[in-house]
Structures are given as structure tokens and as C-alpha cells.
Design an enzyme around this catalytic site. Structure first.
Site, short mmCIF file in Angstrom:
data_model
loop_
_atom_site.label_atom_id
_atom_site.label_comp_id
_atom_site.label_asym_id
_atom_site.label_seq_id
_atom_site.Cartn_x
_atom_site.Cartn_y
_atom_site.Cartn_z
N HIS A 186 0.78 -1.24 0.00
CA HIS A 186 0.00 0.00 0.00
C HIS A 186 0.82 1.29 0.00
O HIS A 186 0.32 2.34 -0.40
CB HIS A 186 -0.93 0.01 1.23
CG HIS A 186 -2.19 0.79 1.02
ND1 HIS A 186 -2.26 1.94 0.25
CD2 HIS A 186 -3.45 0.61 1.49
CE1 HIS A 186 -3.49 2.41 0.25
NE2 HIS A 186 -4.23 1.63 1.00
N TYR B 200 -14.84 6.11 8.39
CA TYR B 200 -13.79 6.57 7.48
C TYR B 200 -14.19 6.19 6.07
O TYR B 200 -14.48 5.02 5.78
CB TYR B 200 -12.48 5.90 7.86
CG TYR B 200 -11.25 6.26 7.06
CD1 TYR B 200 -10.23 7.00 7.63
CD2 TYR B 200 -11.09 5.85 5.74
CE1 TYR B 200 -9.08 7.33 6.92
CE2 TYR B 200 -9.96 6.17 5.01
CZ TYR B 200 -8.95 6.91 5.61
OH TYR B 200 -7.82 7.23 4.88
N THR C 274 -4.73 10.87 -0.48
CA THR C 274 -6.09 10.67 0.01
C THR C 274 -6.44 11.67 1.10
O THR C 274 -5.58 12.31 1.69
CB THR C 274 -6.27 9.25 0.59
OG1 THR C 274 -5.36 9.08 1.69
CG2 THR C 274 -6.02 8.19 -0.47
#
Length: 763
Positions: free
Chosen positions: A469, A584, A597
Site C-alpha cells: 500500500h 472513514y 487521500t
């Protein structure tokens, strides 16, 4: 050692008769081709940098400007208002009326051209700072937005390359501390009781009037100096400094197209998809991929694509680091506990799918067993980071182990052939769940979790991926996946017996990687494997295919599909937990340069009012519908704010990082940053390429992907709006938590979706 011998370009022997030199012409030719390929890439990148640097103009426009200026000057007119004469007078050697005049005109033309290019670039940057278009409601578009759209089309350039807009994207600005705190306090109002809200409000105001001002000045200074004031700290502190396992906790996964199964031949499917990915990499290197444009007008930042291939996360004691190579000519392959190096170039050419299939099939047919301990080596990348970092330095820094580890870490990506078949059988939920679990974590020792991504291939030809990630966010990987899976079927295809098309000629043999594992090393590997097994045993993952309705019906409700789903998630969570919680939702900030993000907080005052009204049978339907509309509009407002730099969480995160650098503890920031996200959600995008025609081929949509649970007592929910009629949900939680169940939550989501549909459409 045959590969080592063939790699020697020449050899010589010394005898009493002199020196006898033997030249391996194939090796010399391979070296020559490698050098030519390398220089072609360098020249291509230099050419693309010039093109991107002059966008929205073009390098060829210089010639146009030069010809016009020279023609006007030769016609006895001075378009430079004396600058050409000044250059002739004060630059040595340009005083003559002949050559000197021409050179002076070219110098002035170049300066004028650069000024025009910079003016166009900064004009475009100013235009891209306007975000009012995002806040336009349904109905007529305002005059400022119409005028802005016209100017964007005028100054936006033609035929952009992937990175053409990068220099024109605005920087992410730092919001005012007072604005961020106001938004934060509003977001937690429906979750906490009055006493806690009063305490948080007091702490927030003390922070705002005191320490916040000092921390904000540091952030503003960073925003002036750095390209993006968030992204580097986000990558370092959220991802690379984490010492817990990245398997399940950080890595995410994607699955195959659920409704399509083009072949059951594993080697053939791996070959086609690998070739498609390498073609994508080629377009990426040449910047031939089209940049993503919102509404076919507004560009998104393309910076995250850079490290998609040839990238590995390297473990460290205190922090990991990402290593990206400019090129790689092989992929690493894992099958039945053995590692292989498979070349993707041969004699200066990319291997074709049929040739890759031949290489992969040789691996599948190889019956040699792994050496003792080899089978579990990948578990090192799935366990805790510190033991892996120590083992890497102690046992993998020299000899065979270093050479083999280098082959893996320097590969374009990692291909793993699994031992167990996976499939999607409608009506058999276990097949969906098992498929998702396999892609998330495998068996704990058959994924190289540090690689930018793993292509996972099952024995029956089903595929998926597992991605690290830190290097980029899920939309980047989704773009590659859509490209590869679509071209696999549309462009390359298979023969009637399931093989790749074409005829393979001589191909290089796969190279078996060798290991020499000391007993102490095997103990570390075994310990990491046990850590992986403990993580896997605690994952409760449910892959839901919701085909009762999809985006088409949501549009009939005159509601954003994402807002519709988020309200369903709020309703489902309340029904299963009997409370509201911090939620979230990931939103992108790629309208700004190097943006990643921001967090949308879907649990709002309006969403809670809707849920309570929905659960109260005494509230009239019209009133509930009114609450629903208010909740969805508020959600869309929050999403727009997050995308345009007016979010809450990244600003607070960066203020917290500055406070840590200054070694100052603040009770407000500490409490905010420690609040758990018990419902963590994300939407997987699709149709990022022009290859996927869902209206024509709705069965070619991927089932999306998901991630592991974020909180010990919460849910992770990823979803993809797959065309007009289908939704996919990937729901995760922990088995060790007595209050959560992925299946129970999936059923609650289905019920919530159906209830909202009835609310909106029932007459």
C-alpha cells in the site's frame, strides 16, 4: 551453473604459444542490445520531459514563433521593441547584420516562446485552482463555471501525455486551523455525549489559540517548500514506519471478473495477463497512458504511477524504505515452495504471450522439491518488520541468498501460482469468501508482500492480485487491473483448447533461485510464519455480490450512488451495533500535485437523523425521505470538501507530526489521532480506461477488492459499483471480537439497501 557460464562474454587462456581469446558472440550481442535498449529509454524519457515541460504548448511551436519573428524582422519591422537590436549590440559576435541578425532573432524567439509557454502553464494552473464546478447542483450551470469550462478547453492543450499536466496542477493548500477544528467538532457531535463534546471543544479552542498557531506556521512553511505538505509524511509515518505485519493490516487485494472465466489453463492465463501488464508498463514508461480527466476536463495527478513496477519495500529496524528501479527484465515466480526468475526479454524483444506460457509451463511441470525452509521464506515479508529486517541483514546479505533475494526484489513484479483452485459459484457463498481470503493473505507463505504487487494465479486459471500500500493507493492498481483483465479477453484471447494464441520459438529457460538457509535463519522464518498464521486465523472476510439492483436504480432515486451506499452502511451499522461510530471513507486529493487521500466522515448529524427516523415507525415516510435527502446532500458536500483540500484529518495529522518533531505533547491532537475508526470504507473505481464497455459487456467487470479490518472491534468495507445492476462488497472484521460478524453485517447491508430503495421508490 549453465546460466553463469553463458553469461560470460569472453574467456581467455594463456599458453606457451600466447593468449587464446574466445568471444561469445551471443553474449556480446546481448550486452549491445541491453545498452541500446537502455539509451532508447533514456532518450525517450528526456523527450517526454521536454514535451511535458512545454505543455499545454508543444516543442514544435518554437519553430512557428521563430519563423514569424524572423519574417517580421526581415520585412523591416521590429516585433521585439528593440530587444533584438540590444542582443546584437551587447552579445559578442552578433554585431553583423547577416548571421548576427538571424541568431539574435532566434534568441529573442526562444525567450518569447518560453514566456508564452510559462504564461499558458500558469494560466492553466490558476484555472485548475477553481473548484466551484464540483459544488454545482443539479440543473443549470452557473455563469462562472461555464466561463471556466470554456477557458479550460482553450488553455487545456491537446493530446496530453500521462504527465503533461503535472507542472500545471496546483499545490495542496493548508486550511486555517479554525476551519479544520470547526469541521472536526461538527463531525463528532452526533457520536459523543454532551460532556465529551464540551471537553473536546475546550481542548480544541485552547489548541487553536495557543500551540496550533505555532504548528500551523511550520506547515505553511513546508507547503511553500515541498510539492505537497501531506504526502511524504503520510507515506513515511502511516506506512513505512509501522512495525506490525503488512499482511492483512496494510496490503489490499483484487479479484477476477466474477462472471467471466476465459480459460482454465493457469500458464496461459498468467502469460496473457503478464504480457498485458508489461504492455501497460511500456505505455507507462513512454507516458502514452492517457491522464485521467474528471468530466473529460479536469486532470488528476499521475505521480503515483511512477513506482507501480520494479518496486520493493525494504524492511528496516526503525523504518522501511521503498526502492524503485528504472527497469527490470524479469519477473519473479513462486510455485510449490520454489522460486524462479523468468525473463521477459529475449534478444531485445518482449516475449509474446505464447512464449511466456511456455516458460510458465516449464515451472508448473518442474517436480523438483524446495530446499529445506525455502517454502516458508515469503512469510518473512508477512510477519513483523523488525525480525525480517534483522534476518535480511544477517542471512540474506551475501552469497546465494543475496543473489536470489536481489532477483525477487529487482523483478518487475511477483507471480505466484497457487496450489488450490478458486472459483465463483453463484449460490455457494463459501466460494466467494474463500476466493477473497486467498487474495488477501494466501496461506501466509505464498505471497511476497513487500513487492509493489503480486499477480496470483490459481490452477484453474482464476486470477487476483495482492498489493503493497505505501507506494500508491488502490485506484492506481485498479487502473492496471482493468487494463490487463480487459486486454486479456478483448485483445489477446485464447485458442479453443485454452492456450494463448501464436507459436512459441526459442525462449530462455526459467532460472531456479538457490538458497542456503542456516538453522537460525529457519527459526526466524518459522516464527514469522506462525505470526502470519495467527493473523490469518483471526480474519473474518465476506465477499458479497449484490445483484438485486445497482447504480441504475440509485440514479432513479436522484441520489449519488456513493451517498446511497454510505447511508445504507450507516443504517446497517446502527442496526447491528445499536450505536453510531466514527466512519472513514477514503477520498482522493489528486486534483492537487502529488495528492493521495483525504478522509470523508460519513457519520454526520444528518445521517444519524436519517437512521433514527428510519428506525422509528411513527415517523411519516415523507419525513424520513426528507432526512435521507438531507443526509446524502451533506455527504456529497463532505466528499467535495475532502477532494478540494478542505478535509479534516490530513491537516490534523500533519499538525500532530510537527508537534512530535518539536517534542510537544498536546492533549487535543493526541485524543483526535487516537480515535478508532470502527467503520472504515472505500469505493473501488472502474472505467479508468476506455477499454471497458460495461453497457455492451457487463459481465467483464471485476469484482473489485478489499482490505483487512482496521479496528479490533470494527469493520472494513470496500465496494465497487459494477455497472447498472450489480454491487460488490468486501467486508472484513476480526473473529476474536465477539460483537462483529462479516456475514451478519453483509445481511444488514442488503436489508438496508432494500429498505432505502423502498423508501425512495415506493408509491
Amino acid at each position: 551453473m549453465a546460466e553463469a557460464h553463458s553469461a560470460v562474454a569472453f574467456s581467455f587462456t594463456v599458453t606457451h604459444e600466447g593468449v587464446d581469446v574466445n568471444v561469445n558472440h551471443d553474449a556480446i550481442w546481448a550486452v549491445w542490445n541491453s545498452g541500446v535498449h537502455s539509451w532508447k529509454k533514456r532518450l525517450g524519457k528526456a523527450k517526454n520531459k521536454v514535451k511535458a515541460g512545454t505543455y499545454p504548448g508543444s516543442p514544435s511551436s518554437w519553430l512557428f514563433v521563430a519563423v514569424i519573428i524572423l519574417a517580421i524582422r526581415l520585412a523591416d519591422h521590429d516585433p521585439s521593441f528593440g530587444i533584438i537590436g540590444f542582443l546584437q549590440k551587447y552579445i559578442p559576435g552578433l554585431g553583423s547584420e547577416g548571421v548576427g541578425l538571424y541568431i539574435s532573432c532566434l534568441l529573442f524567439s526562444t525567450l518569447l516562446w518560453l514566456a508564452i509557454i510559462l504564461s499558458l502553464k500558469y494560466t492553466l494552473k490558476v484555472l485548475l485552482m477553481y473548484h466551484g464546478w464540483m459544488y454545482e447542483g443539479r440543473g443549470p450551470v452557473s455563469f462562472p463555471t461555464r466561463a471556466w469550462g470554456l477557458l479550460i478547453r482553450m488553455f487545456g492543450g491537446r493530446k496530453p501525455m500521462l504527465n503533461s499536466y503535472q507542472a500545471s496542477l496546483p499545490k495542496l493548500f493548508v486550511p486555517a486551523v479554525s476551519d479544520t477544528i470547526s469541521r472536526y467538532l461538527l463531525s463528532v457531535r452526533p457520536i459523543y455525549d454532551d460532556e465529551k463534546i464540551a471537553r473536546l471543544t475546550k481542548l480544541a479552542h485552547e489548541f487553536q489559540s495557543g500551540l496550533g498557531k505555532k504548528l500551523q506556521r511550520y506547515l505553511i512553511l513546508k507547503s511553500w517548500w515541498a510539492t505537497n505538505y501531506v504526502s511524504d509524511w503520510w507515506e513515511e509515518y502511516v506506512y513505512l514506519r509501522g512495525r506490525s505485519p503488512i499482511m492483512v493490516n496494510s496490503n489490499y487485494y483484487g479479484v477476477d471478473a466474477v462472471l467471466m472465466h476465459p480459460t482454465t489453463n493457469a500458464a496461459a492465463r498468467a502469460a496473457n495477463v503478464t504480457y498485458a501488464m508489461l504492455q501497460y508498463r511500456r505505455e507507462l514508461d513512454r507516458e502514452e497512458l492517457n491522464p485521467i480527466l474528471l468530466n473529460k476536463t479536469v486532470p488528476l495527478c499521475s505521480a503515483q504511477y511512477e513506482r507501480q513496477f520494479n518496486t520493493t519495500r525494504i524492511p528496516g529496524i526503525e523504518t522501511d524504505r521503498l526502492v524503485h528501479l528504472p527497469d527490470s527484465k524479469h519477473v519473479a515466480v513462486y510455485h510449490k515452495g520454489r522460486f524462479f526468475k523468468v525473463y521477459i526479454h529475449f534478444k531485445g524483444q518482449h516475449l509474446k504471450p505464447c512464449e511466456l506460457e511456455k516458460s510458465f509451463q516449464k515451472i508448473l511441470d518442474d517436480t523438483n522439491p524446495p530446499v529445506d525452509g525455502e517454502e516458508l521464506i515469503p512469510a518473512l515479508t508477512g510477519g513483523d518488520r523488525v525480525p525480517w529486517a534483522q534476518a535480511r541483514m544477517e542471512y540474506f546479505s551475501k552469497g546465494k541468498n543475496k543473489a536470489s533475494l536481489d532477483a525477487i526484489e529487482k523483478a518487475a513484479f511477483f507471480v505466484t501460482f497457487d496450489d488450490k483452485e478458486q472459483n465463483f459459484v453463484k449460490g455457494d457463498q463459501n466460494t466467494f469468501d474463500t476466493y477473497a481470503q486467498t487474495m488477501l493473505h494466501g496461506n501466509g507463505s505464498n505471497r511476497w508482500f513487500d513487492k509493489s504487487f503480486n499477480l496470483v494465479v490459481c490452477p484453474n486459471g482464476r486470477i487476483g492480485f495482492n498489493a503493497e500500500h505505501s507506494w500508491a493507493d488502490a485506484p492506481i492498481m485498479a487502473h492496471l487491473w482493468e487494463f490487463a483483465v480487459t486486454d486479456d479477453h478483448n485483445l489477446f484471447g485464447y485458442t479453443e483448447d485454452g492456450h494463448t494464441k501464436g507459436e512459441a520459438v526459442n525462449t530462455p529457460n526459467p532460472v531456479r533461485l538457490e538458497w542456503d538457509l542456516a538453522p537460525e535463519c529457519k527459526k526466524v522464518i518459522a516464527s514469522s510464519y506462525q505470526t502470519c498464521l495467527r493473523l490469518i486465523s483471526d480474519v473474518d472476510l465476506h465477499f458479497l455480490m449484490h445483484d438485486a439492483f445497482g447504480k441504475g436504480l440509485m440514479k432513479e432515486c436522484k441520489t449519488s450512488p456513493d451517498a446511497f451506499i454510505q447511508m445504507a452502511l450507516q443504517l446497517a451499522y446502527y442496526r447491528t451495533s445499536n450505536k453510531f461510530s466514527l466512519t472513514y471513507e477514503s477520498s482522493m486529493t489528486r486534483l492537487f500535485r502529488e495528492g493521495r487521500t483525504e478522509t470523508v466522515r460519513p457519520c454526520t448529524i444528518e445521517s444519524c437523523a436519517f437512521v433514527r427516523a428510519m428506525e422509528d415507525p411513527s415517523v411519516p415516510r415523507a419525513e424520513v425521505l426528507k432526512h435521507f435527502k438531507a443526509a446524502t446532500e451533506r455527504h456529497q458536500q463532505g466528499y467535495r470538501d475532502a477532494m478540494t483540500g478542505n478535509g479534516i484529518d490530513r491537516h490534523l495529522f500533519c499538525l500532530y507530526v510537527v508537534s512530535k518533531y518539536l517534542e510537544i505533547e498536546d492533549p487535543f491532537l493526541s485524543e483526535v489521532l487516537s480515535e478508532p475508526w470502527r467503520l472504515s470504507t472505500s469505493q473501488t473505481p472502474h472505467s479508468q480506461t476506455d477499454k471497458l464497455e460495461l453497457t455492451k459487456y457487463p459481465n467483464r467487470i471485476s469484482g473489485g477488492g478489499g482490505f483487512g479490518p482496521v479496528a479490533d472491534d470494527g469493520y472494513g468495507v470496500s465496494y465497487i459499483i459494477a455497472g447498472e445492476d450489480v454491487l460488490f462488497f468486501h467486508i472484513s472484521c476480526k473473529k476474536s471480537c465477539p460483537t462483529t460478524s462479516s456475514e451478519k453485517f453483509a445481511n444488514a447491508i442488503c436489508k438496508a439497501l432494500a429498505d432505502i430503495k423502498d423508501l425512495c421508490l415506493k408509491k
